[in-house]
Design a protein around this motif. Structure first.
Motif, short mmCIF file in Angstrom:
data_model
loop_
_atom_site.label_atom_id
_atom_site.label_comp_id
_atom_site.label_asym_id
_atom_site.label_seq_id
_atom_site.Cartn_x
_atom_site.Cartn_y
_atom_site.Cartn_z
N LEU A 130 0.83 -1.19 0.00
CA LEU A 130 0.00 0.00 0.00
C LEU A 130 0.87 1.26 0.00
CD1 LEU A 130 -3.03 0.80 0.21
CD2 LEU A 130 -2.70 0.88 2.68
N GLU A 131 1.89 1.27 0.82
CA GLU A 131 2.81 2.41 0.88
C GLU A 131 3.53 2.61 -0.45
OE1 GLU A 131 5.45 1.83 4.20
OE2 GLU A 131 3.83 2.08 5.65
N THR A 132 3.97 1.51 -1.05
CA THR A 132 4.67 1.59 -2.34
C THR A 132 3.75 2.17 -3.41
OG1 THR A 132 6.09 -0.26 -1.75
CG2 THR A 132 5.89 0.25 -4.10
N SER A 133 2.51 1.68 -3.46
CA SER A 133 1.55 2.20 -4.43
C SER A 133 1.29 3.68 -4.22
CB SER A 133 0.23 1.44 -4.34
OG SER A 133 0.40 0.10 -4.69
N PHE A 134 1.14 4.08 -2.96
CA PHE A 134 0.91 5.48 -2.65
C PHE A 134 2.10 6.34 -3.08
CE2 PHE A 134 1.47 8.99 0.46
CZ PHE A 134 0.40 9.77 0.07
N LEU A 135 3.30 5.89 -2.77
CA LEU A 135 4.49 6.66 -3.12
C LEU A 135 4.68 6.74 -4.64
CD1 LEU A 135 6.91 5.50 -0.30
CD2 LEU A 135 5.72 7.70 -0.49
#
Length: 173
Positions: free
Chosen positions: A86-91
């Motif tokens: 989720l963090e990777t997608s957001f970034l």
């Protein structure tokens, strides 16, 4: 060489937990390090595992400590991987924004926390309710289109959406 398990039936709960931690923390840390390839993340997840055990059932009731710790740690590991994705997608999405439109570091943290909470909430929904909600919110489909896509009735879609919206309201509280 692992320390032998000592009977904990006559001990106080704090002593039970202390004994469990002493006997199995090193082993759990190594197991997680093998899964993650990183001692720091493994230490964090081992800590989280023991916190969940402490908040859960009585340690004296655990018959197979390593099997139990492994089960708890696997659940935490799955959550950790989901959060990282989720963090990777957001970034990645954030990187596509012009620098002037990018949120501050504080707002980024708030957004990530909110996304993690919404993701966790969605995981509590039945699969069809989650699918209906995501089709509505992310793809902008109308209820009739969702019913067709899911192969169900319009009234079922309305019921699924009600479940999802109630979960959202509960999350907001």
């Amino acid at each position: 060489m692992a320390a032998p398990d000592i009977s904990v039936s006559d001990r106080a709960p704090a002593a039970d937990f202390s004994l469990l931690y002493t006997q199995h923390h090193g082993w759990l840390h190594q197991w997680l390090r093998g899964k993650l390839g990183n001692a720091f993340d493994a230490a964090d997840l081992a800590h989280d595992t023991f916190l969940r055990v402490l908040a859960g059932r009585k340690v004296a009731d655990i018959n197979e400590p390593r099997a139990y710790l492994t089960t708890v740690a696997r659940g935490i590991l799955v959550n950790w991987y989901q959060r990282r994705a989720l963090e990777t997608s957001f970034l990645e999405a954030l990187a596509l924004l012009p620098e002037a439109q990018a949120p501050s570091a504080e707002h980024q943290h708030i957004i990530l926390e909110t996304l993690a909470q919404v993701d966790a909430m969605l995981d509590t929904l039945p699969a069809r309710a989650k699918s209906a909600f995501l089709l509505s919110q992310l793809e902008g489909l109308k209820y009739e289109e969702i019913a067709e896509r899911l192969g169900c009735s319009l009234i079922s879609v309305k019921r699924y959406m009600k479940q999802a919206f109630l979960a959202c309201l509960t999350l907001m509280e």
